[in-house]
Design a protein around this motif. Structure first.
Motif, PDB file in Angstrom:
ATOM      1  N   ASP A 174     -40.809 -34.447 -40.253  1.00  8.43           N
ATOM      2  CA  ASP A 174     -41.658 -34.668 -41.423  1.00  8.43           C
ATOM      3  C   ASP A 174     -41.645 -33.412 -42.286  1.00  8.43           C
ATOM      4  OD1 ASP A 174     -43.585 -35.298 -43.262  1.00  8.43           O
ATOM      5  OD2 ASP A 174     -45.083 -35.939 -41.807  1.00  8.43           O
ATOM      6  N   ASP A 194     -43.698 -32.835 -44.481  1.00 10.93           N
ATOM      7  CA  ASP A 194     -45.091 -32.595 -44.879  1.00 10.93           C
ATOM      8  C   ASP A 194     -45.220 -32.558 -46.401  1.00 10.93           C
ATOM      9  OD1 ASP A 194     -47.773 -32.346 -44.239  1.00 10.93           O
ATOM     10  OD2 ASP A 194     -47.745 -30.163 -44.361  1.00 10.93           O
ATOM     11  N   HIS A 195     -44.410 -33.352 -47.049  1.00  6.78           N
ATOM     12  CA  HIS A 195     -44.445 -33.514 -48.496  1.00  6.78           C
ATOM     13  C   HIS A 195     -44.404 -34.998 -48.832  1.00  6.78           C
ATOM     14  CE1 HIS A 195     -42.981 -29.497 -50.524  1.00  6.78           C
ATOM     15  NE2 HIS A 195     -44.202 -29.421 -50.037  1.00  6.78           N
ATOM     16  N   ALA A 235     -47.915 -31.517 -51.137  1.00  2.00           N
ATOM     17  CA  ALA A 235     -48.589 -31.856 -49.886  1.00  2.00           C
ATOM     18  C   ALA A 235     -49.210 -33.251 -49.981  1.00  2.00           C
ATOM     19  CB  ALA A 235     -49.663 -30.823 -49.584  1.00  2.00           C
TER      20      ALA A 235
END
Length: 455
Positions: free
Chosen positions: A213, A215-216, A275
């Motif tokens: 991931d 994480d975006h 994010a």
């Protein structure tokens, strides 16, 4: 596959539709593979996709691709580039990259390329539906490519020398070249999964995948920039992630505006990677407040931005198949790998997969033997898998490095990052290498990725 299953399928062989290659997924990568295979062979191709190729209209697609020189050469060699040039296509000659948290910046120009001085452009921004439609129109002209659009496969089973595929439902009115019922099972020498990041083929064949991931989440939309895009791709690195403004052709279908400088040349496609919680906040804003955030994030370099389309968001995940080949099944494009979009190289990587696989399969065929008994060579497919996995791994590593370099840092690190960008901006050899990478010029390209006169 069980013995009973093989016996059952064998007893139904006379009812099956026989092809050399079955391509699952009639998107940009799958269609490119079909055309590339037919260019140098008489292979009989079946293409299965759950959706039909829509007709084009004047609505600009928020999903766009940055096409580099290598991909342009592939399209040109397949006879598709001229159709794209006469459609909605936007060339760009410049890239401007800057660090919001520091003073660093990078400026690239096509005229600065010592590697490829004959090319006037760094790349082209083209809507995905425009590319797919041009490829499909070319494929429609080829009687050796048979479409089963609007159909879904139910199963794939591998035998010793063939692959058997069955359909899940009745034929769709969208079926093309349907000279036999699309519900009849298909038998082929090779199956190619070009069916995207959530590949059904990959899952069906239990082909292992590595996930990470980012994480975006990415937000994509079309925006209007009153200052004009100036035939430039803009990218700012924010503390939360990169924001790109990709220049668009704002003309109607069939009225290209390449290189024009009129007031209509002011649309951009944004790719805003941030994010997940920030993406949720941004998509919840009304259109005016969202546009204000874009204007502030871009330091007003493109003027007071306005939102021109819906916003779409999706999570960003790195995917890499542990092996791109399993017996008589091959994965290409997003079915084999997905990368962070910050450099816009995902589609180009997939198109190279298609060109490389076509080269692997057709380079040793006997053109006088239309039965092609030796289409699948295990050692050649393993070499293809190593080649393309190496390229994908290199790109994934590069994207991870860039993402990490621009992650939130302490002030001393931000200062060094800015200094490094500015030094690089004035260091011609390193800068020229980056331009070559952006153009897609490498030493180990498939033959289709070179200019025609180089073939």
């Amino acid at each position: 596959m069980s013995i009973q299953g093989v016996v059952l399928l064998t007893s139904r062989r006379e009812k099956m539709q026989k092809f050399d290659v079955l391509i699952v997924g009639a998107g940009m990568v799958g269609l490119t593979l079909a055309l590339a295979l037919r260019k140098n062979s008489q292979l009989k191709i079946a293409m299965v996709d759950t959706s039909a190729v829509p007709e084009l209209d004047d609505t600009i697609d928020v999903r766009v691709s940055a096409i580099n020189v290598a991909s342009k050469n592939i399209f040109a060699n397949l006879g598709v580039w001229s159709a794209l040039e006469n459609s909605r296509i936007q060339d760009y000659q410049h890239m401007h990259v800057w660090d919001k948290a520091g003073l660093g910046k990078l400026d690239f120009s096509a005229k600065d390329s010592a590697t490829f001085p004959s090319e006037d452009n760094l790349g082209w921004i083209i809507e995905n539906k425009v590319i797919r439609h041009a490829l499909w129109q070319q494929a429609e002209l080829d009687e050796g490519i048979h479409f089963f659009n609007g159909n879904k496969l139910a199963s794939i089973s591998q035998g010793d020398s063939e692959v058997f595929a069955t359909f899940a439902s009745e034929p769709s009115p969208d079926d093309r070249h349907g000279d036999s019922s699309p519900t009849a099972p298909i038998i082929a020498k090779l199956v190619v999964g070009a069916d995207g990041a959530n590949s059904w083929v990959r899952q069906q064949m239990n082909m292992a995948m590595i996930f990470k991931d980012y994480d975006h989440h990415a937000i994509v939309a079309t925006v209007k920039c009153p200052q004009g895009h100036k035939n430039t791709a803009w990218q700012v690195f924010l503390p939360t992630g990169p924001l790109a403004f990709l220049p668009l052709n704002s003309g109607k279908q069939g009225t290209p505006l390449q290189g024009t400088a009129d007031s209509a040349n002011n649309l951009c496609s944004i790719v805003y990677s941030t994010a997940p919680e920030d993406a949720k906040r941004l998509t919840a804003l009304d259109s005016i407040d969202f546009a204000k955030e874009l204007t502030a994030a871009s330091d007003g370099k493109l003027g007071d931005i306005t939102l021109e389309s819906e916003r779409f968001t999706y999570p960003l995940t790195m995917r890499l198949a542990q092996d791109f080949v399993k017996d008589r099944v091959v994965l290409i494009g997003d079915a084999a790998h997905t990368i962070h979009p910050l450099a816009g190289q995902g589609v180009n990587l997939g198109l190279l997969d298609a060109a490389a696989l076509a080269q692997t399969l057709t380079s040793t065929l006997d053109e006088h033997d239309e039965n092609y008994p030796e289409l699948v060579n295990a050692s050649d497919l393993k070499a293809f898998s190593r080649w393309r996995k190496s390229e994908a791994t290199e790109m994934i590593t590069a994207m991870a490095g860039i993402k990490q370099a621009f992650a939130p840092q302490q002030s001393p690190v931000k200062l060094l990052r800015g200094v490094g960008m500015n030094v690089l901006n004035h260091f011609a050899p390193a800068k020229n290498r980056l331009i070559a990478q952006a153009l897609g010029i490498k030493s180990d390209l498939p033959e289709l990725a070179y200019q025609k006169d180089a073939l």
